[in-house]
Design an enzyme around this catalytic site. Sequence first.
Site, PDB file in Angstrom:
ATOM      1  N   ARG A 265     -16.230 -15.168  -8.442  1.00 26.60           N
ATOM      2  CA  ARG A 265     -15.715 -13.917  -8.609  1.00 26.60           C
ATOM      3  C   ARG A 265     -16.752 -12.899  -8.737  1.00 26.60           C
ATOM      4  O   ARG A 265     -16.449 -11.876  -8.270  1.00 26.60           O
ATOM      5  CB  ARG A 265     -14.727 -13.825  -9.847  1.00 26.60           C
ATOM      6  CG  ARG A 265     -13.607 -14.480  -9.944  1.00 26.60           C
ATOM      7  CD  ARG A 265     -12.705 -14.275 -11.076  1.00 26.60           C
ATOM      8  NE  ARG A 265     -11.442 -14.746 -10.975  1.00 26.60           N
ATOM      9  CZ  ARG A 265     -10.329 -14.348 -10.724  1.00 26.60           C
ATOM     10  NH1 ARG A 265     -10.517 -12.904 -10.633  1.00 26.60           N
ATOM     11  NH2 ARG A 265      -9.188 -14.735 -10.634  1.00 26.60           N
TER      12      ARG A 265
ATOM     13  N   GLY B   7       0.782  -1.130  -0.130  1.00 23.85           N
ATOM     14  CA  GLY B   7       0.072   0.031   0.020  1.00 23.85           C
ATOM     15  C   GLY B   7       0.810   1.340  -0.074  1.00 23.85           C
ATOM     16  O   GLY B   7       0.363   2.391   0.431  1.00 23.85           O
TER      17      GLY B   7
ATOM     18  N   HIS C 113       0.356   1.155 -13.084  1.00 25.57           N
ATOM     19  CA  HIS C 113       1.047  -0.022 -13.601  1.00 25.57           C
ATOM     20  C   HIS C 113       2.333   0.468 -13.794  1.00 25.57           C
ATOM     21  O   HIS C 113       3.094   1.582 -14.191  1.00 25.57           O
ATOM     22  CB  HIS C 113       0.418  -0.469 -15.018  1.00 25.57           C
ATOM     23  CG  HIS C 113       1.138  -1.548 -15.394  1.00 25.57           C
ATOM     24  ND1 HIS C 113       0.809  -2.714 -15.172  1.00 25.57           N
ATOM     25  CD2 HIS C 113       2.217  -1.709 -16.424  1.00 25.57           C
ATOM     26  CE1 HIS C 113       1.917  -3.774 -15.811  1.00 25.57           C
ATOM     27  NE2 HIS C 113       2.263  -3.115 -16.732  1.00 25.57           N
TER      28      HIS C 113
ATOM     29  N   ASN D 116      -5.809   2.886 -12.544  1.00 25.79           N
ATOM     30  CA  ASN D 116      -4.862   1.980 -11.945  1.00 25.79           C
ATOM     31  C   ASN D 116      -3.318   2.487 -12.206  1.00 25.79           C
ATOM     32  O   ASN D 116      -3.276   3.171 -13.140  1.00 25.79           O
ATOM     33  CB  ASN D 116      -5.149   0.484 -12.886  1.00 25.79           C
ATOM     34  CG  ASN D 116      -4.132  -0.553 -12.549  1.00 25.79           C
ATOM     35  OD1 ASN D 116      -3.924  -0.653 -11.094  1.00 25.79           O
ATOM     36  ND2 ASN D 116      -3.426  -1.041 -13.253  1.00 25.79           N
TER      37      ASN D 116
END
Length: 211
Positions: A67, A13, A111, A109
């Site tokens: 899921r 995190g 990456h 996101n």
Amino acid sequence: MKRRVAVLISGRGSNMEALIAAAADPAFPAEIALVLSNRPDAAGLATARKAGIRTEAIDHRMFGRDRAAHEAAIDSVLRAADIQIVCLAGYMRLLTPFLVGAWQGRMLNIHPSLLPSFPGLDTHARALAAGVKVHGCTVHLVTEEMDAGPILGQAAVPVLSGDTEDDLAKRILRQEHALYPAALAAFVGGNATSVPDSLACLANPLPLASG
Ligand code: GRF
């Protein structure tokens, strides 16, 4: 009014921590209203709690192979918390079209590569194996295809001779911690196509060869 952001994590995190630190500035246009993990033991949950942020753990193992049910549980927590934007930050579960569709255009996101190079895992090892001289990180919108959504911002670093995977990871992580808050702020501010130019160029420019 600050936009309400949830950060989804699976582990350490540190990007979440960078977002929390940036959002503590009254001028930052978003607040971290929730940190959610699919792993109850994620170290980042304790960090978030210490910072006074609400946390939730929704353990994917409780849902077996279902899921859809796991994502439905996540989605309902996000909605109940009035979340407006979701930031994936080291969230290590592949998402199904359900959650991606539910948050399309509102899910970011980070990456650890200069997309579209090196989508997927082990980006630093693959960058070293490919012999690239420039590597970096990307913040992008999440779409159904993994690591392929519209790019919101990138930061680049040089790859130096003798670099190990760990050297590269550390050099890039420092850039991630600057890039993610800047990209989120630009996105929330309605300037989704740009982040400050300083993040779009080499963090440590190499001297040009002379002669
Ligand atoms: C970062 O390298 C991020 O780019 C990738 O996963 C890692 C998460 O690190 N998606 P942390 O949990 O934010 O420290």
